[in-house]
Design an enzyme around this catalytic site. Structure first.
Site, PDB file in Angstrom:
ATOM      1  N   LYS A  52      16.041  75.471 -30.900  1.00  0.00           N
ATOM      2  CA  LYS A  52      15.922  76.571 -31.860  1.00  0.00           C
ATOM      3  C   LYS A  52      14.852  77.577 -31.421  1.00  0.00           C
ATOM      4  O   LYS A  52      15.028  78.789 -31.567  1.00  0.00           O
ATOM      5  CB  LYS A  52      15.611  76.014 -33.253  1.00  0.00           C
ATOM      6  CG  LYS A  52      16.814  75.316 -33.886  1.00  0.00           C
ATOM      7  CD  LYS A  52      16.475  74.455 -35.089  1.00  0.00           C
ATOM      8  CE  LYS A  52      17.723  73.655 -35.496  1.00  0.00           C
ATOM      9  NZ  LYS A  52      17.488  72.694 -36.573  1.00  0.00           N
ATOM     10  N   GLN A  96      13.045  70.352 -40.411  1.00  0.00           N
ATOM     11  CA  GLN A  96      13.968  69.555 -39.605  1.00  0.00           C
ATOM     12  C   GLN A  96      14.201  68.182 -40.244  1.00  0.00           C
ATOM     13  O   GLN A  96      13.244  67.506 -40.628  1.00  0.00           O
ATOM     14  CB  GLN A  96      13.409  69.419 -38.171  1.00  0.00           C
ATOM     15  CG  GLN A  96      14.321  68.718 -37.193  1.00  0.00           C
ATOM     16  CD  GLN A  96      15.597  69.513 -36.883  1.00  0.00           C
ATOM     17  OE1 GLN A  96      15.624  70.743 -36.990  1.00  0.00           O
ATOM     18  NE2 GLN A  96      16.653  68.812 -36.504  1.00  0.00           N
ATOM     19  N   ASP A 119      18.915  77.377 -43.418  1.00  0.00           N
ATOM     20  CA  ASP A 119      19.784  76.222 -43.184  1.00  0.00           C
ATOM     21  C   ASP A 119      20.963  76.221 -44.152  1.00  0.00           C
ATOM     22  O   ASP A 119      21.967  75.541 -43.902  1.00  0.00           O
ATOM     23  CB  ASP A 119      18.999  74.917 -43.432  1.00  0.00           C
ATOM     24  CG  ASP A 119      18.585  74.224 -42.144  1.00  0.00           C
ATOM     25  OD1 ASP A 119      19.256  74.422 -41.119  1.00  0.00           O
ATOM     26  OD2 ASP A 119      17.593  73.483 -42.184  1.00  0.00           O
TER      27      ASP A 119
END
Ligand code: GUN
Length: 293
Positions: A52, A96, A119
């Protein structure tokens, strides 16, 4: 049979994003800024987050990585989430997953300001997606839809079978494909571990989205000729041929299924790369305040 090339399409999308960022900056705007919180040192999570950070560089974004040890308290993590919610310089951020067992993933997800939830995991974004409203769409379903669009695959009136009902792939992709939109307007069937007719459903499917995490599950005798197969599986299996000692294997028995397909995604080189790029798409949308003011 045409291979759906996630590597090619993801590189194209990244280039388009980078061009848009350059344009934004030329007009006096600021670089989109993505922050990521990483707890602990799990190999998989480290690799995801490193990817990322690199994607942010490629797209011309600012990125910030915030690390905590495994023993961080839920309270301390929630305090960091609140800090990022209030940090005007950060357009979007992710925590995460998975998190250590003593921390509630649900609580953390719900603590994220939905306007920064790139997300697309927050209940507000999940709900808005199911209502067909503008929202951050979670990355894997968005990546699948982008591939369908770029290869101009017809979905209206088609029978789509989604194998797997996870909150981050199966449910949202099923939802998206039944919306009044393109891609969408499909007749969607979701099958899962309790379904008794998976083979029959698959045999009548025009499009199969395989997202159950069982390597090689979808076999050639389960699909009709001309089917479109999207393989979301990325199980790590041991391998003596790679430096890392493992390779990624999809949910589809690729060698035997591919000859029957009109389109199929490979693993690796299919959906996985699109998932990464969709997070960048959402970060750009967050930077431009395009979904939420
Ligand atoms: N862990 C594995 N995939 C993801 C993802 O897309 N987002 C977050 N936050 N954690 C993950």
């Amino acid at each position: 049979m045409q291979l759906i090339d996630g590597k090619l399409v993801s590189a194209q999308v990244k280039q388009e994003i980078a061009a848009e960022v350059a344009d934004l900056i030329a007009k006096g705007g600021k670089k989109p800024h993505l922050a990521a919180i990483l707890v602990g040192h799990d190999g998989g999570s480290e690799a995801y987050v490193a990817g990322k950070v690199k994607d942010c560089e490629d797209c011309g974004f600012t990125s910030t990585l915030i690390r905590f040890d495994d023993d961080v308290t839920e309270e301390a993590l929630l305090a960091e989430v609140e800090k990022l919610n209030n940090n005007k310089d950060v357009d979007g951020f992710i925590v995460q997953l998975p998190l250590p067992k003593h921390i509630s993933e649900q609580k953390v997800t719900e603590a994220i300001d939905y306007r920064k939830d790139v997300d697309g995991f927050h209940p507000v974004n999940v709900g808005r997606v199911s209502l067909g409203l503008p929202a951050f769409v979670s990355a894997t379903p968005d990546g699948i839809l982008e591939l369908i669009k770029r290869y101009k695959i017809e979905t209206a009136g088609k029978h789509v079978v989604v194998i797997g009902r996870s909150n981050i792939v199966g449910k949202p992709v099923a939802n998206l494909l039944m919306q009044k939109a393109y891609p969408g307007n499909a007749t969607v069937t979701v099958v899962h571990s309790y379904s008794t007719d998976i083979k029959e459903q698959c045999l009548s499917a025009d499009i199969i989205i395989c997202a159950l995490g069982r390597p090689g599950f979808l076999k050639a005798d389960m699909v009709k000729d001309g089917v479109v197969v999207i393989d979301v599986g990325t199980t790590r299996v041991p391998s003596t041929e790679t430096k890392s000692g493992f390779r990624l294997k999809g949910d589809v028995d690729f060698d035997n299924v591919a000859p029957k397909c009109s389109f199929i995604t490979p693993v690796p080189g299919g959906v996985g790369l699109m998932t990464r790029v969709s997070l960048m798409k959402n970060t750009l949308l967050a930077g431009k305040k395009e979904i939420y003011k």
